[in-house]
Design a protein around this motif. Sequence first.
Motif, PDB file in Angstrom:
ATOM      1  N   LYS A  52     -27.929   6.360  -1.681  1.00 24.27           N
ATOM      2  CA  LYS A  52     -28.472   5.586  -2.537  1.00 24.27           C
ATOM      3  C   LYS A  52     -27.883   4.806  -3.609  1.00 24.27           C
ATOM      4  CE  LYS A  52     -32.460   8.348  -2.181  1.00 24.27           C
ATOM      5  NZ  LYS A  52     -33.415   9.438  -3.011  1.00 24.27           N
ATOM      6  N   GLY A  53     -26.241   5.037  -3.323  1.00 24.16           N
ATOM      7  CA  GLY A  53     -25.418   4.210  -4.356  1.00 24.16           C
ATOM      8  C   GLY A  53     -25.535   2.703  -4.168  1.00 24.16           C
ATOM      9  N   SER A  54     -25.032   2.178  -5.142  1.00 21.73           N
ATOM     10  CA  SER A  54     -25.011   0.682  -5.377  1.00 21.73           C
ATOM     11  C   SER A  54     -23.566   0.088  -5.242  1.00 21.73           C
ATOM     12  CB  SER A  54     -25.600   0.320  -6.538  1.00 21.73           C
ATOM     13  OG  SER A  54     -25.137   0.704  -7.751  1.00 21.73           O
ATOM     14  N   ASP A  55     -22.642   0.880  -5.093  1.00 20.94           N
ATOM     15  CA  ASP A  55     -21.287   0.382  -5.157  1.00 20.94           C
ATOM     16  C   ASP A  55     -20.601   0.821  -3.695  1.00 20.94           C
ATOM     17  OD1 ASP A  55     -20.780  -0.336  -7.987  1.00 20.94           O
ATOM     18  OD2 ASP A  55     -21.165   1.441  -8.447  1.00 20.94           O
ATOM     19  N   ARG A  56     -19.570   0.170  -3.649  1.00 25.35           N
ATOM     20  CA  ARG A  56     -18.766   0.506  -1.959  1.00 25.35           C
ATOM     21  C   ARG A  56     -17.275   0.558  -2.788  1.00 25.35           C
ATOM     22  NH1 ARG A  56     -19.401   1.096   2.777  1.00 25.35           N
ATOM     23  NH2 ARG A  56     -18.061   0.035   4.192  1.00 25.35           N
ATOM     24  N   GLY A  57     -16.618   1.881  -2.031  1.00 29.29           N
ATOM     25  CA  GLY A  57     -15.301   2.029  -2.456  1.00 29.29           C
ATOM     26  C   GLY A  57     -14.872   3.269  -1.649  1.00 29.29           C
ATOM     27  N   GLN A  58     -13.638   3.614  -2.027  1.00 33.57           N
ATOM     28  CA  GLN A  58     -13.000   4.856  -1.395  1.00 33.57           C
ATOM     29  C   GLN A  58     -13.842   5.948  -1.739  1.00 33.57           C
ATOM     30  OE1 GLN A  58      -8.773   3.533  -1.948  1.00 33.57           O
ATOM     31  NE2 GLN A  58      -8.632   4.688  -0.165  1.00 33.57           N
ATOM     32  N   ALA A  59     -14.037   7.025  -1.002  1.00 29.20           N
ATOM     33  CA  ALA A  59     -14.716   8.236  -1.123  1.00 29.20           C
ATOM     34  C   ALA A  59     -13.876   9.317  -2.017  1.00 29.20           C
ATOM     35  CB  ALA A  59     -15.116   8.672  -0.039  1.00 29.20           C
ATOM     36  N   VAL A  60     -14.386   9.569  -3.315  1.00 27.52           N
ATOM     37  CA  VAL A  60     -13.784  10.585  -4.015  1.00 27.52           C
ATOM     38  C   VAL A  60     -14.712  11.676  -4.161  1.00 27.52           C
ATOM     39  CG1 VAL A  60     -12.945  11.259  -6.430  1.00 27.52           C
ATOM     40  CG2 VAL A  60     -12.314   9.269  -5.439  1.00 27.52           C
ATOM     41  N   GLU A  61     -14.402  12.896  -3.408  1.00 24.32           N
ATOM     42  CA  GLU A  61     -15.290  14.236  -3.561  1.00 24.32           C
ATOM     43  C   GLU A  61     -15.454  14.480  -4.924  1.00 24.32           C
ATOM     44  OE1 GLU A  61     -17.830  16.046  -1.539  1.00 24.32           O
ATOM     45  OE2 GLU A  61     -16.558  14.839  -0.457  1.00 24.32           O
ATOM     46  N   PRO A  62     -16.687  14.558  -5.432  1.00 30.87           N
ATOM     47  CA  PRO A  62     -16.935  15.097  -6.799  1.00 30.87           C
ATOM     48  C   PRO A  62     -16.493  16.595  -6.903  1.00 30.87           C
ATOM     49  CG  PRO A  62     -18.945  14.899  -5.443  1.00 30.87           C
ATOM     50  CD  PRO A  62     -17.946  14.269  -4.784  1.00 30.87           C
ATOM     51  N   LEU A  63     -16.453  17.076  -8.240  1.00 31.21           N
ATOM     52  CA  LEU A  63     -15.827  18.545  -8.305  1.00 31.21           C
ATOM     53  C   LEU A  63     -17.352  19.330  -7.776  1.00 31.21           C
ATOM     54  CD1 LEU A  63     -14.659  18.099 -11.944  1.00 31.21           C
ATOM     55  CD2 LEU A  63     -13.363  18.995  -9.905  1.00 31.21           C
ATOM     56  N   TYR A  64     -18.230  18.928  -7.702  1.00 28.78           N
ATOM     57  CA  TYR A  64     -19.564  19.915  -7.254  1.00 28.78           C
ATOM     58  C   TYR A  64     -20.694  19.062  -6.830  1.00 28.78           C
ATOM     59  CZ  TYR A  64     -22.503  23.878  -7.143  1.00 28.78           C
ATOM     60  OH  TYR A  64     -23.345  25.001  -6.776  1.00 28.78           O
ATOM     61  N   SER A  65     -20.985  19.473  -5.511  1.00 29.08           N
ATOM     62  CA  SER A  65     -21.996  18.662  -4.992  1.00 29.08           C
ATOM     63  C   SER A  65     -23.173  18.025  -5.735  1.00 29.08           C
ATOM     64  CB  SER A  65     -22.467  19.328  -3.587  1.00 29.08           C
ATOM     65  OG  SER A  65     -23.275  20.497  -4.101  1.00 29.08           O
ATOM     66  N   SER A  66     -23.588  18.900  -6.614  1.00 33.20           N
ATOM     67  CA  SER A  66     -24.905  18.345  -7.381  1.00 33.20           C
ATOM     68  C   SER A  66     -24.546  17.187  -8.832  1.00 33.20           C
ATOM     69  CB  SER A  66     -25.662  19.381  -7.991  1.00 33.20           C
ATOM     70  OG  SER A  66     -24.855  20.111  -8.784  1.00 33.20           O
ATOM     71  N   VAL A  67     -23.298  16.937  -8.755  1.00 35.89           N
ATOM     72  CA  VAL A  67     -22.855  16.123  -9.705  1.00 35.89           C
ATOM     73  C   VAL A  67     -23.466  14.948  -9.742  1.00 35.89           C
ATOM     74  CG1 VAL A  67     -20.907  14.750 -10.559  1.00 35.89           C
ATOM     75  CG2 VAL A  67     -20.632  17.172 -10.314  1.00 35.89           C
ATOM     76  N   VAL A  68     -23.696  14.150  -8.615  1.00 37.56           N
ATOM     77  CA  VAL A  68     -24.298  12.665  -8.657  1.00 37.56           C
ATOM     78  C   VAL A  68     -25.707  12.632  -9.128  1.00 37.56           C
ATOM     79  CG1 VAL A  68     -25.028  10.944  -7.041  1.00 37.56           C
ATOM     80  CG2 VAL A  68     -22.709  11.920  -6.796  1.00 37.56           C
ATOM     81  N   GLU A  69     -26.457  14.025  -8.670  1.00 35.16           N
ATOM     82  CA  GLU A  69     -27.857  13.761  -9.126  1.00 35.16           C
ATOM     83  C   GLU A  69     -27.839  14.251 -10.675  1.00 35.16           C
ATOM     84  OE1 GLU A  69     -30.605  12.820  -7.835  1.00 35.16           O
ATOM     85  OE2 GLU A  69     -29.913  12.437  -5.946  1.00 35.16           O
ATOM     86  N   ALA A  70     -27.203  15.226 -11.124  1.00 38.45           N
ATOM     87  CA  ALA A  70     -27.210  15.556 -12.425  1.00 38.45           C
ATOM     88  C   ALA A  70     -26.655  14.428 -13.598  1.00 38.45           C
ATOM     89  CB  ALA A  70     -25.988  16.477 -12.761  1.00 38.45           C
TER      90      ALA A  70
END
Length: 173
Positions: free
Chosen positions: A116-134
């Motif tokens: 559901k993100g609005s940007d496009r770019g190279q993937a960087v894995e967040p430190l923890y999977s729930s970070v985006v929602e948090a």
Amino acid sequence: MIQTKNNLKPQDVVILLKIIALGDKSWFHHTIAKELGISQSEVSQSLNRSKYAGLIDGERKKVNKLAFTEFLLHGVSYVFPQQPGAMVRGIATAHSAAPLNKIIVATEKYVWPYAKGSDRGQAVEPLYSSVVEATKKDTELYELLTLVDAIRVGKIREKELAKKELEKRILDA
């Protein structure tokens, strides 16, 4: 025999950053767990690991800001390294997000993969999977995490700017 139960995990960094983002607001294990999408038992285990590492006080309530900053500035990129991946849709991070995107103009964009993100770019894995929602509900946490990602994936200039901003936000808070 190698002991691993006290080794830091990526979510430990996220939890400590959340505590810093809360500032002087009071918090409980269950509130941190709910806001980060992490189980309450994992928050408790995380705080125990952080206590063992000297990153939080004995009561597991107050972050040792000096030690934690030292770890972020000099250790996080070695302990939790990240290489940008394929082009994906997501949420901006590192120098592609605030606050660094106000200072750095770059052709490449880094994002946390998120459909559901609005940007496009190279993937960087967040430190923890729930970070985006948090981080949708916590701008301060989002900016702290993007600064950490800039240290994890950035070039020398991005890393130095991120380090200065992190120091200012953590030590002066």
